[in-house]
Design an enzyme around this catalytic site. Structure first.
Site, PDB file in Angstrom:
ATOM      1  N   CYS A 136       0.848  -1.196   0.000  1.00 19.12           N
ATOM      2  CA  CYS A 136       0.000   0.000   0.000  1.00 19.12           C
ATOM      3  C   CYS A 136       0.889   1.253   0.000  1.00 19.12           C
ATOM      4  CB  CYS A 136      -0.974  -0.043   1.185  1.00 19.12           C
ATOM      5  SG  CYS A 136      -2.188   1.277   1.219  1.00 19.12           S
ATOM      6  N   ASP A 178      -9.225  -3.288  -7.080  1.00 15.10           N
ATOM      7  CA  ASP A 178      -8.756  -2.303  -6.096  1.00 15.10           C
ATOM      8  C   ASP A 178      -9.462  -0.981  -6.371  1.00 15.10           C
ATOM      9  OD1 ASP A 178      -7.337  -0.420  -4.586  1.00 15.10           O
ATOM     10  OD2 ASP A 178      -5.456  -1.529  -4.793  1.00 15.10           O
ATOM     11  N   HIS A 201      -7.874  -4.349  -3.034  1.00 16.44           N
ATOM     12  CA  HIS A 201      -6.714  -3.762  -2.373  1.00 16.44           C
ATOM     13  C   HIS A 201      -6.360  -4.606  -1.148  1.00 16.44           C
ATOM     14  CE1 HIS A 201      -3.920  -0.502  -1.585  1.00 16.44           C
ATOM     15  NE2 HIS A 201      -4.296  -0.503  -0.324  1.00 16.44           N
TER      16      HIS A 201
END
Length: 277
Positions: free
Chosen positions: A157, A214, A246
């Site tokens: 991330c 995502d 995600h």
């Protein structure tokens, strides 16, 4: 407040999180826990210009000249999941280090909401992160029997974005693996460049692992990055898992997708091995 007082305060209050970040509760039953048998693990302090940076280190208990892997945190900091990833690397023979890169701006592990965390993370300058990671590599060589000529980096991330940027910052990195890191954005004093801006000139081979579902990273931006990488010579690649959301590697969260996570981890190992990490 004087600069000296600020520095003393930073040194005094910089500690590593224990357990999982408060904002990620409750923890999934699928959470992976890697034991520390045969390893040296725990909190360490990385000397930096304005104090000492807390970090989590895991490495084999015996041997030397270990390949180094920098493990770059998500928005939730160096909590138990990131520490466990370090232990997974150590079981493979690496010295793995995850420095707490938000600590000057605040301790995100104690915050209960992602909305409280985002403003803190937004204040972290890319230049500060690059410098802290350089210091972490130096520490690994000096204090953890690491080999800087076999240096890899991976991040998740927020850390995925930093993986791309550090690979551009330090061409001596042998390989990187970026998990669902943001690729585009506005240029600001804190974030002057984004992965899309360095893709064409990148020298280090980076493997990007992204989810087709995502909602925070539009697929068109991934495709833009793929196209930009093809104009360069880094031999970087991006793999998209069509059905993955995600944070599909985050086994402690509902976003976890076991099949994609396992395959991604296998791809990471093969990528590092191919590049000499």
């Amino acid at each position: 407040m004087t600069k000296e007082f600020t520095r003393r305060k930073f040194i005094a209050t910089a500690t590593l999180a224990t357990g999982f970040a408060l904002a990620v509760q409750p923890i999934s039953a699928k959470t992976i826990t890697t034991d520390a048998k045969g390893l040296i693990v725990g909190a360490v302090k990385i000397p930096v210009a304005d104090g000492e940076l807390p970090a989590y280190r895991a490495q084999p208990a015996t041997g030397s000249n270990f390949p180094i892997v920098l493990v770059i945190q998500e928005i939730f900091g160096v909590h138990e999941h990131i520490q466990d990833v370090c232990r997974r690397f150590a079981k493979l023979g690496y010295v793995a280090i995850a420095p707490e890169l938000f600590i000057r701006q605040g301790d995100v592990s104690k915050l209960s909401s992602i909305d409280q965390i985002r403003p803190i993370v937004a204040k972290v300058p890319d230049a500060q992160v690059m410098s802290d990671l350089d210091a972490t590599v130096n520490w690994a060589v000096r204090s953890a029997k690491g080999n800087a000529e076999r240096l890899g980096i991976t991040g998740f991330c927020w850390g995925g974005r930093m993986t791309w940027l550090y690979a551009a910052h330090r061409p001596q990195v042998k390989a990187g693996v970026a998990w669902y890191g943001r690729l585009v954005g506005d240029a600001t004093p804190v974030t002057p460049k984004h992965p899309i801006d360095i893709a064409a000139s990148l020298k280090v081979p980076v493997l990007g692992l992204y989810g087709g579902k995502d909602t925070g990273i539009p697929l068109e931006t991934v495709q833009q990055m793929q196209a930009r990488l093809k104009t360069g010579q880094s031999q970087s690649e991006i793999i998209v898992y069509p059905d993955a959301p995600h944070a599909f590697f985050a086994d402690y969260r509902p976003s976890y997708r076991e099949r994609e996570a396992i395959e991604g981890w296998q791809r990471l190992q093969a990528w590092f091995k191919r590049q000499g990490v």
